[in-house]
Design a protein around this motif. Structure first.
Motif, PDB file in Angstrom:
ATOM      1  N   UNK A 155       7.105  -0.204  -2.903  1.00 40.30           N
ATOM      2  CA  UNK A 155       5.761   0.363  -2.751  1.00 40.30           C
ATOM      3  C   UNK A 155       4.931  -0.492  -1.791  1.00 40.30           C
ATOM      4  N   UNK A 156       4.967  -1.804  -1.974  1.00 42.14           N
ATOM      5  CA  UNK A 156       4.194  -2.694  -1.105  1.00 42.14           C
ATOM      6  C   UNK A 156       4.684  -2.603   0.340  1.00 42.14           C
ATOM      7  N   UNK A 157       5.990  -2.545   0.533  1.00 38.53           N
ATOM      8  CA  UNK A 157       6.519  -2.441   1.888  1.00 38.53           C
ATOM      9  C   UNK A 157       6.171  -1.101   2.531  1.00 38.53           C
ATOM     10  N   UNK A 158       6.130  -0.046   1.738  1.00 39.94           N
ATOM     11  CA  UNK A 158       5.717   1.261   2.268  1.00 39.94           C
ATOM     12  C   UNK A 158       4.262   1.190   2.718  1.00 39.94           C
ATOM     13  N   UNK A 159       3.418   0.527   1.942  1.00 41.47           N
ATOM     14  CA  UNK A 159       2.011   0.376   2.327  1.00 41.47           C
ATOM     15  C   UNK A 159       1.909  -0.342   3.670  1.00 41.47           C
ATOM     16  N   UNK A 160       2.659  -1.409   3.825  1.00 38.45           N
ATOM     17  CA  UNK A 160       2.628  -2.154   5.083  1.00 38.45           C
ATOM     18  C   UNK A 160       3.094  -1.269   6.241  1.00 38.45           C
ATOM     19  N   UNK A 161       4.107  -0.452   6.004  1.00 39.90           N
ATOM     20  CA  UNK A 161       4.634   0.436   7.049  1.00 39.90           C
ATOM     21  C   UNK A 161       3.586   1.391   7.593  1.00 39.90           C
ATOM     22  N   UNK A 162       2.642   1.768   6.738  1.00 40.64           N
ATOM     23  CA  UNK A 162       1.612   2.712   7.195  1.00 40.64           C
ATOM     24  C   UNK A 162       0.310   2.000   7.548  1.00 40.64           C
ATOM     25  N   UNK A 163       0.346   0.672   7.609  1.00 39.40           N
ATOM     26  CA  UNK A 163      -0.822  -0.079   8.036  1.00 39.40           C
ATOM     27  C   UNK A 163      -1.835  -0.389   6.959  1.00 39.40           C
ATOM     28  N   UNK A 164      -1.389  -0.422   5.707  1.00 42.60           N
ATOM     29  CA  UNK A 164      -2.265  -0.728   4.580  1.00 42.60           C
ATOM     30  C   UNK A 164      -1.819  -2.058   3.979  1.00 42.60           C
ATOM     31  N   UNK A 165      -2.765  -2.938   3.725  1.00 45.58           N
ATOM     32  CA  UNK A 165      -2.432  -4.220   3.108  1.00 45.58           C
ATOM     33  C   UNK A 165      -2.310  -4.065   1.598  1.00 45.58           C
ATOM     34  N   UNK A 166      -1.139  -4.320   1.033  1.00 51.09           N
ATOM     35  CA  UNK A 166      -1.001  -4.267  -0.427  1.00 51.09           C
ATOM     36  C   UNK A 166      -1.680  -5.478  -1.057  1.00 51.09           C
ATOM     37  N   UNK A 167      -2.227  -5.290  -2.239  1.00 50.90           N
ATOM     38  CA  UNK A 167      -2.895  -6.385  -2.944  1.00 50.90           C
ATOM     39  C   UNK A 167      -2.312  -6.511  -4.339  1.00 50.90           C
ATOM     40  N   UNK A 168      -1.409  -7.466  -4.503  1.00 56.45           N
ATOM     41  CA  UNK A 168      -0.780  -7.706  -5.787  1.00 56.45           C
ATOM     42  C   UNK A 168      -1.214  -9.009  -6.420  1.00 56.45           C
ATOM     43  N   UNK A 169      -2.375  -9.491  -6.006  1.00 59.02           N
ATOM     44  CA  UNK A 169      -2.875 -10.747  -6.574  1.00 59.02           C
ATOM     45  C   UNK A 169      -3.190 -10.566  -8.058  1.00 59.02           C
ATOM     46  N   UNK A 170      -3.008 -11.640  -8.801  1.00 59.56           N
ATOM     47  CA  UNK A 170      -3.201 -11.590 -10.242  1.00 59.56           C
ATOM     48  C   UNK A 170      -4.606 -11.103 -10.607  1.00 59.56           C
ATOM     49  N   UNK A 171      -5.623 -11.523  -9.862  1.00 65.87           N
ATOM     50  CA  UNK A 171      -6.996 -11.096 -10.154  1.00 65.87           C
ATOM     51  C   UNK A 171      -7.135  -9.583  -9.964  1.00 65.87           C
ATOM     52  N   UNK A 172      -6.503  -9.071  -8.930  1.00 58.59           N
ATOM     53  CA  UNK A 172      -6.572  -7.633  -8.655  1.00 58.59           C
ATOM     54  C   UNK A 172      -5.865  -6.845  -9.748  1.00 58.59           C
TER      55      UNK A 172
END
Length: 154
Positions: free
Chosen positions: A67-84
């Protein structure tokens, strides 16, 4: 700094990006929930449930990476930080400490059911972007298999 040029329109990228970010949050928290219960499950079927939780953790972690890599592919920064994840999760919190297998199974079934419902909503939301939709459908199928495997133990 390199910037990924999205193959999607700005409007579609926003919709798809939101679906992917929500999915990422669900999957990260699902993997953490599965691992937490894996460490603390007790009972007569401990070994089986313990190993089953490891399988769920592996599925959720692999899917979160996709999912995170797909986001990057379309120009979206994934945010998986613990706070998020902590701030945006929709998964219920599991109790601390030792947990009898029946409580673990109920908690995991509930967590999976909610996650699957949200994934199905996202599948509909991204219907005009078939690559992302296909990814979310595939992950949903895997989550539904885990849901089934835990549900039959209730």
């Amino acid at each position: 700094m390199a910037v990924v040029k999205s193959p999607l329109s700005d409007e579609l990228r926003t919709v798809v990006g939101q679906a992917l970010q929500g999915s990422l949050i669900d999957l990260i928290d699902l993997s953490l929930t599965a691992k937490q219960t894996h460490w603390n499950v007790t009972g007569r079927t401990f070994k089986m449930v313990h190993e089953q939780l490891d399988e769920l953790t592996a599925t959720a972690r692999a899917a979160s990476d996709q999912v995170a890599e797909r986001a990057v592919m379309i120009g979206v920064n994934p945010d998986g930080r613990v706070q998020t994840v902590a701030h945006e999760t929709s998964l219920p919190t599991v109790e601390p400490g030792w947990l009898p297998e029946d409580k673990v199974i109920h908690a995991v079934v509930d967590a999976l059911a909610g996650t699957i419902a949200r994934f199905r909503e996202r599948i509909e939301a991204v219907e005009s972007e078939p690559v992302t939709q296909d990814l979310l459908i595939s992950i949903t199928g895997q989550l539904e298999e885990h849901h089934w495997m835990f549900s039959v133990q209730r």
